[in-house]
Design a protein around this motif. Structure first.
Motif, short mmCIF file in Angstrom:
data_model
loop_
_atom_site.label_atom_id
_atom_site.label_comp_id
_atom_site.label_asym_id
_atom_site.label_seq_id
_atom_site.Cartn_x
_atom_site.Cartn_y
_atom_site.Cartn_z
N HIS A 1 0.82 -1.20 0.00
CA HIS A 1 0.00 0.00 0.00
C HIS A 1 0.86 1.26 0.00
N VAL A 2 1.82 1.33 0.88
CA VAL A 2 2.65 2.53 1.03
C VAL A 2 3.52 2.76 -0.20
N LEU A 3 4.00 1.70 -0.82
CA LEU A 3 4.89 1.83 -1.97
C LEU A 3 4.13 1.98 -3.29
N ASN A 4 2.82 1.89 -3.26
CA ASN A 4 2.01 2.00 -4.46
C ASN A 4 2.10 3.41 -5.04
N PRO A 5 2.32 3.54 -6.35
CA PRO A 5 2.42 4.87 -6.97
C PRO A 5 1.17 5.74 -6.77
N LEU A 6 -0.01 5.13 -6.72
CA LEU A 6 -1.22 5.91 -6.48
C LEU A 6 -1.22 6.49 -5.07
N HIS A 7 -0.73 5.72 -4.12
CA HIS A 7 -0.61 6.21 -2.74
C HIS A 7 0.35 7.40 -2.70
N LEU A 8 1.46 7.29 -3.39
CA LEU A 8 2.42 8.39 -3.46
C LEU A 8 1.77 9.62 -4.07
N TYR A 9 1.05 9.44 -5.15
CA TYR A 9 0.36 10.55 -5.81
C TYR A 9 -0.57 11.27 -4.83
N CYS A 10 -1.36 10.51 -4.10
CA CYS A 10 -2.30 11.10 -3.15
C CYS A 10 -1.57 11.86 -2.04
N ARG A 11 -0.47 11.31 -1.56
CA ARG A 11 0.27 12.00 -0.50
C ARG A 11 0.92 13.28 -1.04
N LEU A 12 1.37 13.27 -2.29
CA LEU A 12 1.95 14.47 -2.89
C LEU A 12 0.89 15.55 -3.04
#
Length: 48
Positions: free
Chosen positions: A10-21
């Motif tokens: 979950h944490v390493l998922n690119p979509l998760h990164l996008y949302c956090r950015l």
């Protein structure tokens, strides 16, 4: 161990990164470019 694996997926998922950015205040186009670059450079190599 299964819980740790799920959490990392979950944490390493690119979509998760996008949302956090986006949450951090980055503009949508920049957040999208960064998450795509991350996916190509890091995420896919982790899966290989």
């Amino acid at each position: 161990m299964n819980t740790l694996r799920r959490r990392l997926q979950h944490v390493l998922n690119p979509l998760h990164l996008y949302c956090r950015l986006k949450e951090a205040g980055l503009a949508e186009p920049l957040a999208r470019r960064l998450s795509r670059a991350y996916e190509r450079a890091v995420y896919r190599r982790l899966l290989a």
